[in-house]
Design a protein around this motif. Structure first.
Motif, PDB file in Angstrom:
ATOM      1  N   VAL A 210     -39.658   2.722  16.371  1.00 55.73           N
ATOM      2  CA  VAL A 210     -38.441   1.917  16.411  1.00 55.73           C
ATOM      3  C   VAL A 210     -37.750   2.179  17.745  1.00 55.73           C
ATOM      4  N   VAL A 211     -37.407   1.095  18.462  1.00 54.99           N
ATOM      5  CA  VAL A 211     -36.723   1.241  19.744  1.00 54.99           C
ATOM      6  C   VAL A 211     -35.413   0.466  19.802  1.00 54.99           C
ATOM      7  N   GLY A 212     -35.099  -0.273  18.757  1.00 56.01           N
ATOM      8  CA  GLY A 212     -33.857  -1.037  18.790  1.00 56.01           C
ATOM      9  C   GLY A 212     -33.652  -1.835  17.528  1.00 56.01           C
ATOM     10  N   PHE A 213     -32.538  -2.563  17.516  1.00 54.79           N
ATOM     11  CA  PHE A 213     -32.189  -3.408  16.382  1.00 54.79           C
ATOM     12  C   PHE A 213     -31.585  -4.692  16.919  1.00 54.79           C
ATOM     13  N   ASP A 214     -32.065  -5.813  16.425  1.00 52.43           N
ATOM     14  CA  ASP A 214     -31.540  -7.123  16.797  1.00 52.43           C
ATOM     15  C   ASP A 214     -30.440  -7.467  15.794  1.00 52.43           C
ATOM     16  N   ASP A 215     -29.185  -7.325  16.215  1.00 54.97           N
ATOM     17  CA  ASP A 215     -28.045  -7.572  15.317  1.00 54.97           C
ATOM     18  C   ASP A 215     -28.007  -9.010  14.820  1.00 54.97           C
ATOM     19  N   THR A 216     -28.377  -9.947  15.669  1.00 54.82           N
ATOM     20  CA  THR A 216     -28.324 -11.361  15.304  1.00 54.82           C
ATOM     21  C   THR A 216     -29.300 -11.692  14.185  1.00 54.82           C
ATOM     22  N   ALA A 217     -30.543 -11.244  14.332  1.00 56.73           N
ATOM     23  CA  ALA A 217     -31.581 -11.564  13.353  1.00 56.73           C
ATOM     24  C   ALA A 217     -31.703 -10.515  12.252  1.00 56.73           C
ATOM     25  N   GLY A 218     -31.118  -9.336  12.468  1.00 56.12           N
ATOM     26  CA  GLY A 218     -31.214  -8.272  11.468  1.00 56.12           C
ATOM     27  C   GLY A 218     -32.583  -7.618  11.422  1.00 56.12           C
TER      28      GLY A 218
ATOM     29  N   THR B 216     -46.830   8.821   9.022  1.00 51.43           N
ATOM     30  CA  THR B 216     -47.014   8.877  10.477  1.00 51.43           C
ATOM     31  C   THR B 216     -45.790   8.309  11.192  1.00 51.43           C
ATOM     32  N   LEU B 217     -45.314   7.148  10.740  1.00 49.22           N
ATOM     33  CA  LEU B 217     -44.158   6.507  11.373  1.00 49.22           C
ATOM     34  C   LEU B 217     -42.897   7.356  11.218  1.00 49.22           C
ATOM     35  N   LYS B 218     -42.709   7.946  10.035  1.00 56.19           N
ATOM     36  CA  LYS B 218     -41.532   8.791   9.801  1.00 56.19           C
ATOM     37  C   LYS B 218     -41.564  10.017  10.708  1.00 56.19           C
ATOM     38  N   THR B 219     -42.724  10.645  10.807  1.00 63.61           N
ATOM     39  CA  THR B 219     -42.872  11.826  11.666  1.00 63.61           C
ATOM     40  C   THR B 219     -42.549  11.468  13.118  1.00 63.61           C
ATOM     41  N   ARG B 220     -43.077  10.346  13.601  1.00 65.03           N
ATOM     42  CA  ARG B 220     -42.822   9.907  14.978  1.00 65.03           C
ATOM     43  C   ARG B 220     -41.344   9.569  15.163  1.00 65.03           C
ATOM     44  N   PHE B 221     -40.759   8.893  14.176  1.00 63.72           N
ATOM     45  CA  PHE B 221     -39.340   8.519  14.211  1.00 63.72           C
ATOM     46  C   PHE B 221     -38.475   9.779  14.361  1.00 63.72           C
ATOM     47  N   GLU B 222     -38.744  10.786  13.533  1.00 61.97           N
ATOM     48  CA  GLU B 222     -37.942  12.013  13.554  1.00 61.97           C
ATOM     49  C   GLU B 222     -38.173  12.834  14.813  1.00 61.97           C
ATOM     50  N   LYS B 223     -39.350  12.761  15.375  1.00 61.96           N
ATOM     51  CA  LYS B 223     -39.681  13.511  16.593  1.00 61.96           C
ATOM     52  C   LYS B 223     -39.053  12.881  17.835  1.00 61.96           C
ATOM     53  N   ASN B 224     -38.746  11.592  17.768  1.00 60.56           N
ATOM     54  CA  ASN B 224     -38.255  10.863  18.944  1.00 60.56           C
ATOM     55  C   ASN B 224     -36.915  10.189  18.656  1.00 60.56           C
ATOM     56  N   MET B 225     -35.962  10.945  18.139  1.00 63.66           N
ATOM     57  CA  MET B 225     -34.666  10.371  17.754  1.00 63.66           C
ATOM     58  C   MET B 225     -33.925   9.741  18.929  1.00 63.66           C
ATOM     59  N   ASP B 226     -34.209  10.178  20.152  1.00 66.60           N
ATOM     60  CA  ASP B 226     -33.545   9.598  21.321  1.00 66.60           C
ATOM     61  C   ASP B 226     -33.906   8.126  21.526  1.00 66.60           C
ATOM     62  N   ARG B 227     -34.975   7.655  20.904  1.00 65.07           N
ATOM     63  CA  ARG B 227     -35.363   6.246  21.010  1.00 65.07           C
ATOM     64  C   ARG B 227     -34.530   5.347  20.092  1.00 65.07           C
ATOM     65  N   HIS B 228     -33.888   5.927  19.099  1.00 66.17           N
ATOM     66  CA  HIS B 228     -33.186   5.130  18.091  1.00 66.17           C
ATOM     67  C   HIS B 228     -31.975   5.879  17.528  1.00 66.17           C
TER      68      HIS B 228
END
Length: 190
Positions: free
Chosen positions: A67-75, A21-33
């Protein structure tokens, strides 16, 4: 077998279904990440069974986490609830335990802060809510509680946000209030 409140692990079947489910949503909404790769995200998820359980709870209650982002500091990868409207399985709740206990009649079944804690997630801040709204139009018919500064909460209030007239608004209510169209949106760091 279903995950229970006391059991914070998923069966292999639940994990596979959730990851699909998460992979499908991730691939469908690439503009978020943009620039992120699912295989890397999945590896982090598989290494964190308790985080998978929290995502399962976000999904089960209607949040549609992505997924909407990545925290570089905390990884950490940042997952927000990305359902078009506030999650159905979290509506009709007041802001916190104190607000819930202050109701003399017609108390809701739960509150946003306790539900989020039980799920292993945090409520979005106002800033994070506005960040989410940069990725699409959310809460056009509903609203979502957001983390409330101590000074406002100390005086009995709590904050919520929504999107109307193509603008994001922040409002206030008594922390004990609840409405059929108000829930909360969560954040999970993985």
């Amino acid at each position: 077998m279903l995950a229970t409140k006391n059991q914070k692990t998923l069966s292999l079947e639940q994990q596979e279904e959730l990851l699909h489910t998460l992979k499908t949503r991730f691939e469908k909404n690439m503009d978020r990440h943009l620039g992120f790769h699912w295989a890397v995200v999945q590896a982090k998820l598989e290494a964190s069974p308790e985080k998978l359980w929290s995502l399962y709870e976000m999904e089960r209650t209607g949040g549609e986490p992505d997924v909407v982002g990545f925290d570089d500091t905390a990884g950490h990868y940042l997952f927000f609830d990305c359902a078009a409207e506030s999650p159905k399985g979290r509506r009709s709740i007041c802001y916190d335990r104190e607000g819930l206990e202050s109701r003399k009649e017609h108390a809701p079944e739960n509150n946003a802060l306790d539900m989020a804690a039980a799920m292993g997630i945090d409520l979005l801040t106002e800033q994070q809510y506005r960040q989410l709204q940069q990725l699409g139009n959310f809460d056009l018919k509903t609203s979502s509680w957001v983390q409330t500064p101590h000074g406002i909460r100390k005086l009995g209030g709590a904050l919520f946000c929504d999107r109307r007239y193509d603008h994001v608004f922040t409002y206030h209510n008594g922390a004990q209030s609840y409405y059929a169209a108000r829930a909360f949106r969560g954040l999970l760091k993985v």
